[in-house]
Design an enzyme around this catalytic site. Structure first.
Site, mmCIF file in Angstrom:
data_model
loop_
_atom_site.group_PDB
_atom_site.id
_atom_site.type_symbol
_atom_site.label_atom_id
_atom_site.label_comp_id
_atom_site.label_asym_id
_atom_site.label_seq_id
_atom_site.Cartn_x
_atom_site.Cartn_y
_atom_site.Cartn_z
ATOM 1 N N ASP A 1 -12.401 26.864 -37.632
ATOM 2 C CA ASP A 1 -13.214 27.901 -36.991
ATOM 3 C C ASP A 1 -14.501 27.386 -37.610
ATOM 4 O O ASP A 1 -15.740 28.210 -37.182
ATOM 5 C CB ASP A 1 -12.772 29.113 -37.250
ATOM 6 C CG ASP A 1 -12.617 29.696 -38.828
ATOM 7 O OD1 ASP A 1 -12.818 28.632 -39.620
ATOM 8 O OD2 ASP A 1 -12.772 30.862 -39.026
ATOM 9 N N ASN B 1 5.066 11.788 5.127
ATOM 10 C CA ASN B 1 4.178 11.478 3.965
ATOM 11 C C ASN B 1 3.287 12.536 3.737
ATOM 12 O O ASN B 1 3.047 12.983 2.479
ATOM 13 C CB ASN B 1 3.172 10.127 4.190
ATOM 14 C CG ASN B 1 4.080 8.886 4.035
ATOM 15 O OD1 ASN B 1 4.875 8.650 3.349
ATOM 16 N ND2 ASN B 1 3.297 7.957 4.551
ATOM 17 N N ILE C 1 2.311 2.313 -3.387
ATOM 18 C CA ILE C 1 1.543 3.126 -4.374
ATOM 19 C C ILE C 1 1.509 4.682 -4.021
ATOM 20 O O ILE C 1 1.336 5.117 -2.935
ATOM 21 C CB ILE C 1 0.025 2.692 -4.167
ATOM 22 C CG1 ILE C 1 0.005 1.181 -4.501
ATOM 23 C CG2 ILE C 1 -0.916 3.656 -5.040
ATOM 24 C CD1 ILE C 1 -1.109 0.655 -4.241
ATOM 25 N N ASP D 1 -15.233 22.007 -40.148
ATOM 26 C CA ASP D 1 -14.244 21.443 -39.419
ATOM 27 C C ASP D 1 -14.746 20.678 -37.977
ATOM 28 O O ASP D 1 -13.802 20.133 -37.538
ATOM 29 C CB ASP D 1 -13.385 22.716 -38.850
ATOM 30 C CG ASP D 1 -12.763 23.623 -39.837
ATOM 31 O OD1 ASP D 1 -12.564 22.991 -41.065
ATOM 32 O OD2 ASP D 1 -13.014 24.756 -39.613
ATOM 33 N N VAL E 1 0.756 -1.299 -0.017
ATOM 34 C CA VAL E 1 -0.174 -0.040 0.063
ATOM 35 C C VAL E 1 0.961 1.222 0.044
ATOM 36 O O VAL E 1 0.724 2.262 -0.731
ATOM 37 C CB VAL E 1 -0.910 0.110 1.125
ATOM 38 C CG1 VAL E 1 -1.657 1.433 1.252
ATOM 39 C CG2 VAL E 1 -2.109 -1.131 0.790
ATOM 40 N N ASP F 1 -6.615 24.534 -40.616
ATOM 41 C CA ASP F 1 -7.386 25.222 -41.458
ATOM 42 C C ASP F 1 -6.773 26.386 -42.006
ATOM 43 O O ASP F 1 -6.156 27.121 -41.337
ATOM 44 C CB ASP F 1 -8.816 25.462 -41.022
ATOM 45 C CG ASP F 1 -9.745 26.097 -42.091
ATOM 46 O OD1 ASP F 1 -9.760 25.553 -43.139
ATOM 47 O OD2 ASP F 1 -10.586 26.941 -41.586
ATOM 48 N N GLU G 1 0.602 8.081 -3.562
ATOM 49 C CA GLU G 1 -0.922 8.672 -3.636
ATOM 50 C C GLU G 1 -0.696 9.960 -3.967
ATOM 51 O O GLU G 1 -1.623 10.797 -4.072
ATOM 52 C CB GLU G 1 -1.414 8.554 -1.832
ATOM 53 C CG GLU G 1 -0.564 9.319 -0.940
ATOM 54 C CD GLU G 1 0.536 8.349 -0.360
ATOM 55 O OE1 GLU G 1 0.972 8.659 0.755
ATOM 56 O OE2 GLU G 1 0.747 7.066 -0.860
#
Length: 952
Positions: free
Chosen positions: A669, A763, A334, A673, A331, A378, A336
């Site tokens: 625009d 932690n 991991i 598109d 645990v 474009d 967090e």
């Protein structure tokens, strides 16, 4: 009743969503075409006509089919009846989720689910401190992401308010203003200059009517409209029909009237909206990386439990104790803090982008910009401003001028390429004065009222200071422009002298045909055949450059004109577009133009912005249609310009690039598109000129409509990922240290070097602020010029793991050395844990400083360039001193005060992790430098090497 009669007639004359094959259906046909649902009520099908069908019928027939009177319009009660059946003239969007559902939606990510599982396991094992810390991290991530989503929704709502919502409509015999959403098929709409078309209309009156369809077709020039029948042979290549006005387009000149034939999703606009809704937006590279990380962390946790369990059994430790230790360590492995830092870093990126005129709709969108390998842009409104501009002037004297500035503003000037002279200035003044007077356009502020071509000439006159030339003359007569004469003529009288003249502008060939002389050195000379050829040759050259050329002349009569010169007009590139394209290409990002415009114009703009144009790089939409998937995949990499393309072509181009592994950004625009915007990895819409549906489809909106902002966004994306990897390196190395300290002490029967409260403080507080501020590192200039990151690589790369192992090894050895040296008597005292705790925290601080950059020295990037980290480290020191010296905190964390010599000792020891990191960076950069020379294969001077070594 009236509405029943109208509705029954409408149902009788229609079948399905289209027209009947015969204008007069039989009674049998009528019976079969009556639209009834199972309950006997009328259904919407059959109450509209699509544009292709309506264009091929006389407008009288369309009016008959839709049961409307062009003299009085629909009765109000009939409108209400039709609206009840058909619905409003709008798009049915998905119902917005309630706030609680939006909030819960933040918990769907795999890494968040893994953290939830970790919190649950910690709770079951009575490890309430871990459960609280992990749950707090999850809540912070979900809340921050939720707030950001709400802010974006609010900003989008403000953008949608810019779309016009009213129109002039004939009902009950009167013309009044109505809400556009209330229109139904059969309504009669009146169009005037400046109006936005509210629905698809079959025109039945058109007086000098031209409509700007650039957002729909990509064509820069307005489309001329009439009420004639359009046959199959006269269909345009752009998909536009001459007798149909499309929803969302803009009336440039003239006036007209039209019958509403399609509304909402049945309009041409709506068809594209439905295509957009059917396309799924792909998950971003960072989301995929986080998914992969969650998967690997899960595998690692199970493997770690297995290894610790086996070692525990080998040592003879009781099974239940081994299991508790193994699960607790899994645990703890991991990170967090990772989702918090990622979320906060992305939010910070969104905030910085907002300050640079870009609205980002999704958190992960910002980072994806750093992965973009291809930008499909474009032309109209993106690379260009969609405002016609005079860019070139050639007088009859032979003077050539360049006009600066873009659009219909007064910003800009006339630059004489051969050098300024009074004679040249007088010729240009006379030319632009003629063009400004022979003109029906008006410019109010920076807004054009009239034809773009006339507006361009008027804007050039403003830049040269002759806008008020009209005040000198009285207009006596006008011969409007026509497709037959290809000229516009006005007869004017000089108010001061009384002299009467004719002023003419139009195609160069047509103007020359009416000219008998030309101006040269303030004298009038006969117009010879040779001179005509010279003028026509210059016109052809400008045409090859993508310019629309307009000839200008004036004289005593329409048949005795004196040629004044010509102006070249185009929709030029935006300022900064070329430099932005060049910068993107230099960093490994490919730029492609995808436009509905003609080949000559597209190629001219492409060359102007720095795109390579030549054989094998330019393709039309028809050519794309003729290619199978294999051929398209073969040419797509080298292609730079696609012209005359439809929404279907744009979608296919984007998919082909994605099939080649490209991360594609599509800019646009217009309505044409939206499908490609939705399908691309990053859809970018224009905030000012963009249509509402394009903004809805896009992932990012440029509030300033500036292509240069895309470059800034890509730089921001690279920086964000760079900062995330820096944090990951810090978090993983810290986790490795914590796991190793606890695992080693437990498995080898040693006392724990840290008590539970100290571990909790590390932690929550000690790791927290420094770790978060690593995500706030300023943009590194070296990161800006890096190529797009390889999205196939994991978030945690072998190089990061190597760096983490090196740093963790130094910290573990140093911390265990302090712990063992302090615990010489075999008894763990408050001083022992205080020294070990302080050592760990100070190691973490130096490790955070080293993790600011993977390759650069701390001295090179500056100790205080990241003020957030500097403040966080200062706060961490204050917190550490408080824990060590404040009596209440000494009791809580079981610490005692340390002597100044202890701090000097710890400072010297813990700084070794920074020194080792600096040495590792130096060796890495030296190795990369050597590889760079071998890879590039060019010789580097000793001086260059020395300069590089000095910099390192």
């Amino acid at each position: 009743m009236v509405q029943v009669t109208y509705l029954s007639k409408l149902k009788t004359h229609k079948e399905g969503p289209g027209l009947l094959s015969s204008p007069t259906p039989s009674s049998e046909d009528t019976q079969s075409t009556t639209n009834q649902s199972a309950e006997g009520k009328a259904t919407p099908s059959g109450m509209w006509v699509n544009g292709r069908e309506a264009s091929g019928l006389p407008w009288e027939e369309v009016a008959r089919l839709l049961v409307t009177d062009t003299n009085s319009g629909l009765p109000s009660r009939e409108v209400m009846t039709r609206r009840q059946v058909i619905g409003y003239n709008e798009f049915s969007e998905a119902e917005d989720d309630p706030l609680w559902k939006k909030y819960l939606g933040q918990f769907k990510e795999p890494l968040i689910l893994l953290l939830l599982a970790s919190a649950f396991v910690s709770l079951c094992m009575s490890q309430f401190d871990d459960a609280v810390v992990i749950t707090l991290a999850i809540v912070i991530v979900a809340t921050v992401a939720f707030i950001q989503e709400l802010r974006t929704d609010k900003a989008l709502e403000e953008l949608k308010k810019q779309v016009p919502v009213t129109c002039m409509c004939l009902r009950d015999g009167n013309v009044n203003e109505y809400q556009a959403r209330e229109l139904v098929p059969g309504d009669l709409v009146h169009l005037n200059i400046g109006d936005r078309v509210p629905a698809d209309l079959r025109l039945f009156e058109a007086y000098d009517l031209s409509i700007d369809e650039s957002s729909f077709t990509g064509e820069t020039e307005p489309a001329s409209k009439n009420n004639n029948i359009v046959t199959t042979s006269t269909y345009g290549t752009s998909g536009s029909l001459a007798n149909i006005a499309y929803m969302g387009t803009f009336v440039r000149t003239g006036r007209g009237k039209g019958i509403v034939i399609s509304t909402g999703e049945k309009s041409q606009f709506g068809e594209l909206f439905k295509m957009m809704m059917e396309e799924e937006a792909p998950r971003t590279p960072l989301q995929k990386n986080m998914d992969e990380l969650a998967k690997k962390l899960s595998i690692f946790s199970f493997c770690f439990i297995g290894v610790v369990f086996a070692l525990g059994l080998y040592q003879g430790i009781p099974v239940h104790k081994i299991f508790n230790i193994a699960v607790s360590l899994a645990v703890a492995a991991i990170p967090e803090g990772l989702p918090i830092v990622v979320t906060m870093t992305l939010c910070l990126g969104i905030r910085r982008m907002a300050q640079r005129s870009a609205l980002v709709k999704g958190l992960h969108t910002v980072e994806t910009l750093g992965c973009v390998t291809t930008v499909c842009s474009d032309k109209t409104g993106t690379l260009t401003k969609n405002e016609m501009t005079v860019t070139s002037i050639i007088t009859s004297e032979g003077d050539e001028c360049h006009v600066t500035g873009v659009g219909y503003s007064s910003d800009g000037c006339i630059v004489f390429e051969g050098g300024y002279s009074d004679l040249a200035n007088e010729a240009v003044t006379k030319l632009l004065e003629t063009g400004a007077v022979c003109n029906n356009a008006e410019i109010v502020g920076d807004q054009l009222l009239g034809q773009p071509t006339e507006g361009a000439i008027l804007a050039a006159a403003i830049k040269h200071g002759v806008y008020n030339a009209r005040d000198k003359y009285q207009r006596l007569e006008e011969v409007p422009f026509s497709s037959e004469t290809k000229m516009m003529s006005v007869k004017i009288r000089n108010k001061k002298t009384g002299e009467v003249e004719w002023l003419v502008k139009g195609s160069v060939d047509a103007v020359l045909a009416s000219c008998t002389q030309y101006n040269q050195s303030m004298a009038t000379l006969p117009l010879s055949q040779e001179k005509c050829q010279q003028i026509k040759s210059a016109c052809i050259d400008r045409g090859r450059q993508g310019l629309r050329v307009v000839g200008i002349a004036r004289g005593p009569s329409p048949s005795e004109l004196s040629y004044m010169g010509m102006v070249g007009i185009m929709d030029p590139p935006r300022e900064g577009a070329r430099s932005s394209v060049t910068t993107l290409q230099s960093t490994g990002v490919s730029v492609k133009m995808v436009t509905g415009d003609a080949q000559e114009t597209a190629c001219a703009i492409a060359q102007a912005v720095g795109l390579r144009v030549g054989p094998g790089t330019v393709y039309s939409g028809d050519q794309v249609d003729s290619m199978d998937e294999r051929v398209l995949l073969g040419i797509i990499q080298d292609a730079t310009v696609f012209y005359r393309v439809s929404p279907r072509h744009k979608l296919r181009i984007v998919k082909a690039l994605q099939d080649r592994g490209e991360i594609v950004s599509m800019t646009g625009d217009g309505v044409n598109d939206v499908v490609a915007l939705k399908r691309s990895d990053i859809g970018i819409a224009m905030g000012k000129m963009g249509s509402a549906v394009s903004k809805e489809a896009a992932d990012m909106i440029l509030n300033d409509d500036n292509f240069t902002t895309i470059l800034a966004a890509i730089e921001e994306g690279k920086c964000i990922y760079h900062n995330i990897t820096n944090f990951v390196q810090f978090q993983v190395s810290t986790s490795l240290v914590a796991l190793s300290l606890i695992a080693l002490s437990t498995l080898f029967g040693l006392p724990s070097p840290l008590n539970p409260m100290q571990i909790l403080l590390i932690n929550v507080i000690m790791d927290g602020p420094p770790a978060l501020t690593l995500g706030m590192e300023p943009i590194d200039e070296d990161v800006k010029v890096q190529p797009p990151r390889d999205t196939k690589k994991d978030l945690i790369t072998p190089k990061i793991i190597r760096n983490c192992v090196i740093s963790a090894t130094v910290i573990i050895c140093g911390t265990m050395w302090v712990f063992r040296s302090e615990m010489m008597d075999g008894v763990v005292t408050a001083r022992d844990t205080t020294m070990t705790f302080s050592c760990f925290v100070m190691y973490d601080m130096f490790n955070a400083m080293s993790c600011r950059s993977e390759g650069k020295s701390v001295l090179e990037i500056g100790l205080t360039s990241n003020w957030y980290l500097f403040i966080a480290l200062t706060a961490t020191i204050g917190c550490l001193l408080g824990v060590v010296y404040m009596p209440f905190l000494q009791w809580v964390f079981q610490t005692e005060g340390l002597h100044i010599t202890d701090w000097i000792y710890l400072l010297c020891l813990t700084s070794t992790v920074l020194l080792v990191s600096e040495l590792r960076k130096f060796l890495d950069r030296r190795q990369e430098y050597s590889k760079g020379i071998l890879k590039k294969g060019f010789w580097v001077s000793k001086k260059a090497k020395a300069n590089w070594m000095d910099a390192v």
